[in-house]
Design a protein around this motif. Structure first.
Motif, short mmCIF file in Angstrom:
data_model
loop_
_atom_site.label_atom_id
_atom_site.label_comp_id
_atom_site.label_asym_id
_atom_site.label_seq_id
_atom_site.Cartn_x
_atom_site.Cartn_y
_atom_site.Cartn_z
N PRO A 1 0.82 -1.21 0.00
CA PRO A 1 0.00 0.00 0.00
C PRO A 1 0.86 1.27 0.00
O PRO A 1 0.51 2.27 -0.64
CB PRO A 1 -0.82 -0.14 1.28
CG PRO A 1 -0.94 -1.62 1.49
CD PRO A 1 0.38 -2.18 1.03
N ALA A 2 1.99 1.24 0.67
CA ALA A 2 2.86 2.42 0.69
C ALA A 2 3.45 2.69 -0.69
O ALA A 2 3.57 3.85 -1.11
CB ALA A 2 3.97 2.23 1.72
N ALA B 1 0.81 4.17 -2.81
CA ALA B 1 0.56 5.57 -2.45
C ALA B 1 1.57 6.52 -3.10
O ALA B 1 1.30 7.70 -3.27
CB ALA B 1 0.58 5.73 -0.93
N GLN B 2 2.73 5.99 -3.46
CA GLN B 2 3.75 6.83 -4.11
C GLN B 2 3.27 7.44 -5.43
O GLN B 2 3.71 8.51 -5.81
CB GLN B 2 5.01 5.98 -4.39
CG GLN B 2 5.83 5.64 -3.18
CD GLN B 2 6.61 6.85 -2.69
OE1 GLN B 2 7.33 7.49 -3.44
NE2 GLN B 2 6.44 7.18 -1.41
N TYR B 3 2.41 6.70 -6.15
CA TYR B 3 2.02 7.21 -7.48
C TYR B 3 0.51 7.35 -7.65
O TYR B 3 0.05 7.89 -8.65
CB TYR B 3 2.57 6.30 -8.58
CG TYR B 3 1.90 4.94 -8.65
CD1 TYR B 3 2.38 3.86 -7.93
CD2 TYR B 3 0.76 4.74 -9.43
CE1 TYR B 3 1.77 2.63 -7.97
CE2 TYR B 3 0.12 3.51 -9.49
CZ TYR B 3 0.63 2.45 -8.75
OH TYR B 3 0.00 1.23 -8.80
N LYS B 4 -0.27 6.86 -6.68
CA LYS B 4 -1.72 6.78 -6.86
C LYS B 4 -2.34 8.11 -7.29
O LYS B 4 -3.13 8.17 -8.23
CB LYS B 4 -2.37 6.30 -5.55
CG LYS B 4 -3.87 6.03 -5.64
CD LYS B 4 -4.18 4.81 -6.50
CE LYS B 4 -5.64 4.74 -6.91
NZ LYS B 4 -6.53 4.38 -5.82
N GLN B 5 -1.94 9.18 -6.62
CA GLN B 5 -2.50 10.49 -6.92
C GLN B 5 -2.29 10.86 -8.40
O GLN B 5 -3.18 11.43 -9.03
CB GLN B 5 -1.83 11.53 -6.03
CG GLN B 5 -2.32 12.93 -6.25
CD GLN B 5 -1.65 13.92 -5.29
OE1 GLN B 5 -0.56 13.66 -4.77
NE2 GLN B 5 -2.30 15.02 -5.05
N ASP C 1 0.62 -7.15 2.60
CA ASP C 1 1.72 -7.96 2.10
C ASP C 1 2.00 -7.72 0.61
O ASP C 1 2.86 -8.38 0.01
CB ASP C 1 1.45 -9.45 2.34
CG ASP C 1 0.28 -9.98 1.51
OD1 ASP C 1 -0.36 -9.18 0.78
OD2 ASP C 1 0.00 -11.19 1.59
N GLY C 2 1.27 -6.80 0.00
CA GLY C 2 1.56 -6.45 -1.40
C GLY C 2 0.77 -7.25 -2.41
O GLY C 2 0.83 -6.97 -3.61
N THR C 3 0.00 -8.24 -1.96
CA THR C 3 -0.88 -8.95 -2.89
C THR C 3 -2.12 -8.10 -3.14
O THR C 3 -2.41 -7.17 -2.37
CB THR C 3 -1.31 -10.33 -2.34
OG1 THR C 3 -1.98 -10.12 -1.09
CG2 THR C 3 -0.09 -11.22 -2.11
#
Lengths: 250, 600
Positions: free
Chosen positions: A139-140, A143-147, B112-114
């Motif tokens: 998820p992190a 979040a780096q490029y989602k916007q 976990d990235g999935t």
């Protein structure tokens, strides 16, 4: 509200086959506080003047078709409510900084070319090999490029940008934000070749972080922020070229 | 509109939405020497795939099974889906979804990235992949951006296809299309053709569909002699915003939202959809129950609730409330931010603090161009995929989140098979096709730019409005012989009046009044097939509910309807073809606590 209230729309009219100059034409439209500017234009086309020409489809702010200048500001007309202008007239023009095709329709071929120029796709060798399942992305990392992935290509930012107005070859806010979106995607390995395109034009450095693009963006993409980050990445890339052979980095 | 220009490629795709773009990539990837044309009436990223919100189903998690996805789809379809096609679809889905992930789709993720999955209506297990609540937007843009990698995909943006071109052997070899910018008619020719033009929700007044969803591809195929299959099955989504018809995604219920009537009562429990659990119960929302029942049943419950006087009257008609407040601001902003944005902008309410008024809204056409599981029509060289096509995996009721996956699976399938056909049948006579395109140009000129159209008395918007009212009144969620009869009669009348439509605009460049007239013509064709197919199906199944024939009748109607266009424009001929049953004989369609048990 009484049934007979109206609001005036002043529409920019230009037909390439018959007009040497654009003109404005006024239409009185029934006033409904739930209507958006696009509804009013559709009503005119349906019931008053079928020759009025504009683009639209989803009417919910996601297809990106219906951007126009509304009282001088670039807006999605499906999100510009009549009640915010009533009782005053509303002047509707095609997006500025684009050639006009007809009436409220602009030529977007140049914009489409710029999107393609920034290589807006995942670049890596195993991109078509699905045998290992999905690429992991936390998820992190998302979040780096989602916007920057939220751009609907409505082109409002090109109408707001002072650089686009006088530098034809400037890739522009949406295209640069899109390139940056892929550069920041943990699955991508194409940053180097993409930055080469993004940073190639002098005009990129002409962007002075005025930030008008981010102000008008209906999806809060913040292209201005993307461009500043891309410049910083470009500077790092530039530095790396001195210490490493080309292509070895990233 | 003076001359016809010729443009030759290997495969022609009409439509640039999810299915068309997936087909284009399949062909470009598998056949690097091929030239693929994508002819679309809008720039591809404007295509209606862009508005899909909730997600796309595919089995990916260990606790899920292909068998369950198959069973959910077949029972959701009220046994009208072809089971071989459903098996192919479900088996192929995970690979397609992973491929789109590799192409950059920003799927929401677990720590976990999935990829993360969410529950959806009618699905026994959570298996819906999502990109927050803009899944269609991200899928479409990922596909479109990926096509930019391929030099052999040639786009004809803002080209309105009006006619399929067939060679002397009856093979489809291209289309005539109006370049909107100039009004020039182009003959876009190839060795095979795929139609991916989307649905036809604009036959109805109150729809989630965008302006462009006018059934053009369905009408083109219909006119060329392909049957329109199962057109009586129209999906009403239970939760549209009143007034605008803007969709509030099923994901809002997948995340735990509840539906209540004017008394605050969760009324779905009164209609055999199970018993509600408290919203704070960790087992809420229950799969295949209550708010996660299938769309057809939920929309029908709304009508029953309205008839019982328990809905809420508003300026824009009756509504019930979709209550998300218990989810809290954080979850709403993370999982369904677009719902909040839409509700605030278009209904003036913030779902963090207020329930959202909703009512059923026309959303999807289950029926479409008759194709087999290779996406092939009965015209050699002509394929179709996406909402415009009917394979059928959706039967009498499509499950939410199957249609986005369908775009990928059958878009790719159509691309592969159309490319094979092109390789096997490379030669055609250009001059004959060009002559047909010339005839089509002349027909458009004659029909719309000379009398009676030039001096006619009918307005496009008026005929369209009357069509809308008639479809809503006669062919809505509940129908009967009388209502359908009057709709059929009305459509026949409107088809006659259409001959007197007058255009204000007789110029060439960007004539969107002409395209609106062509779209209305498509809608009249498609609506006619819907109303007559509904008239002849004297049973109730899935989304097709006949008040005068309330029971499902497998003896006579476990079959697809096939509507064939008649040259004189009169009522279509309707035939039937048995549904393909492999392992899942028709059974009771149950939802609620025991729904997963009543399997055999």
């Amino acid at each position: 509200m009484p049934d007979n209230e109206t609001i005036t729309l002043e529409l920019f009219r230009y037909h390439p086959e018959t007009d040497s100059e654009p003109r404005f034409q006024s239409y009185d439209v029934p006033y409904d506080e739930d209507w958006v500017v696009l509804d009013a234009i559709n009503w005119i086309k349906d019931y008053v003047d079928g020759s009025v020409t504009h683009r639209w489809s989803c009417r919910m702010g996601v297809c990106g078709s219906c951007g126009m200048m509304v009282n001088g500001e670039p807006k999605l007309t499906c999100a510009a409510f009549l009640k915010n202008y009533y009782p005053f007239p509303i002047k509707v023009e095609p997006l500025v900084n684009f050639p006009v095709e007809r009436d409220l329709v602009v030529d977007m071929e140049g914009f489409m070319d710029k999107l393609q120029d920034v290589k807006p796709y995942i670049i890596r060798d195993d991109v078509n090999d699905t045998s290992g399942g999905e690429y992991r992305q936390s998820p992190a990392e998302l979040a780096q490029y989602k916007q920057y992935s939220m751009c609907i290509n409505c082109m409002l930012c090109y109408s707001a940008c002072p650089v686009v107005g006088h530098e034809d070859e400037f890739l522009g806010p949406a295209a640069l934000a899109l390139g940056h979106r892929y550069n920041k995607d943990s699955r991508d390995q194409g940053q180097s070749e993409r930055l080469e395109v993004m940073l190639s034009s002098e005009a990129m450095w002409g962007c002075t972080f005025v930030g008008e693009c981010s102000v008008v963006c209906p999806k809060h993409v913040d292209p201005a922020g993307a461009i500043q980050q891309a410049k910083a990445m470009g500077a790092q890339e530039y530095f790396k070229r001195f210490v490493m052979p080309k292509g070895a980095g990233v | 509109m003076s001359h016809v220009t010729t443009h030759e490629h290997d495969v022609i795709i009409i439509g640039g939405g999810g299915a068309g773009l997936r087909a284009a990539i399949a062909i470009a990837e598998e056949n690097p020497d091929f030239s693929v044309a994508c002819v679309s009436k809008v720039y591809p990223m404007r295509s209606h795939t862009v508005t899909a919100e909730g997600g796309a189903a595919a089995v990916i998690k260990d606790h899920d099974s292909l068998e369950d996805h198959i069973y959910d789809t077949i029972s959701g379809a009220d046994w009208l889906a072809d089971q071989d096609a459903v098996e192919y679809f479900v088996n192929r889905a995970p690979r397609e979804m992973i491929q789109l992930e590799h192409w950059g789709c920003p799927w929401s993720r677990k720590p976990d990235g999935t990829v993360a999955v969410r529950p959806f209506g009618g699905m026994k297990i959570e298996r819906t992949w999502f990109a927050a609540d803009k899944t269609g937007f991200h899928m479409l843009h990922s596909l479109f951006q990926t096509t930019l990698k391929y030099g052999n995909i040639v786009r004809y943006d803002e080209h309105f296809a009006t006619k399929l071109l067939l060679d002397d052997e009856g093979r489809c070899r291209g289309c005539a299309a109006i370049e909107l910018r100039t009004g020039t008619v182009r003959a876009v020719l190839g060795k095979s053709v795929i139609i991916c033009t989307g649905g036809a929700g604009k036959a109805f007044p109150f729809t989630t569909n965008g302006a462009i969803k006018t059934g053009d591809g369905m009408a083109m195929a219909y006119q060329a002699g392909v049957a329109l299959k199962d057109m009586e099955f129209i999906q009403y989504h239970p939760t549209g915003l009143p007034g605008t018809g803007i969709l509030i995604t099923e994901a809002s219920r997948g995340e735990g939202g509840i539906l209540v009537n004017k008394d605050g009562h969760r009324y779905l429990q009164d209609y055999d959809l199970g018993q509600p659990l408290d919203v704070n119960d960790p087992r809420h929302p229950q799969k295949r129950a209550m708010e996660l029942g299938p769309r057809d049943k939920l929309s029908q419950c709304f009508i029953k609730e309205k008839n019982a006087g328990r809905t809420i009257r508003t300026r824009d008609g009756h509504v019930v409330h979709l209550d998300l407040r218990h989810l809290g601001e954080k979850k709403i902003d993370k999982r369904i931010p677009f719902v909040r944005e839409l509700a605030r902008s278009y209904a003036g309410i913030d779902p963090v603090h207020q329930p959202i008024p909703v009512r059923p809204v026309v959303h999807y056409v289950m029926g479409g161009i008759d194709v087999d599981s290779n996406s092939a029509t009965n015209i050699p060289g002509l394929y179709a995929a996406g909402e415009c096509a009917c394979v059928s995996i959706n039967g009498a009721n499509r499950l939410g989140s199957n249609s986005l996956t369908e775009l990928l699976v059958f878009g790719g399938q159509a691309g592969t098979h159309a490319a094979r056909f092109a390789m096997d049948h490379p030669d055609y006579d250009v001059s004959a096709l060009l002559a047909q395109a010339g005839d089509e140009r002349d027909r458009i000129r004659r029909t719309y730019f000379s009398s009676p159209h030039k001096s006619g008395s009918e307005r496009i918007a008026v005929i369209r409005k009357e069509l809308h009212e008639s479809m809503e009144d006669g062919a809505g969620i509940y129908r009967d012989a009388d209502s359908l009869e009057s709709t059929c009669t009305k459509i026949a009348e409107l088809r006659e009046r259409y001959a007197n439509v007058a255009l204000d605009d007789h110029t060439n460049s960007f004539n969107t009044e002409l395209t609106a007239a062509l779209e209305l013509s498509s809608l009249l064709d498609v609506a006619q097939s819907m109303a007559h197919s509904a008239m002849q199906r004297t049973e109730s199944r899935g989304s097709h509910q006949r008040l005068d024939h309330p029971e499902r009748n497998d003896d006579d109607f476990l079959a697809h309807s096939l509507a064939y266009h008649q040259e004189d424009g009169s009522a279509p001929r309707i035939e039937y073809r048995p549904v393909t049953i492999t392992k899942w004989p028709p059974g009771a369609r149950t939802y609620g606590a025991d729904s997963g048990l009543k399997r055999e």
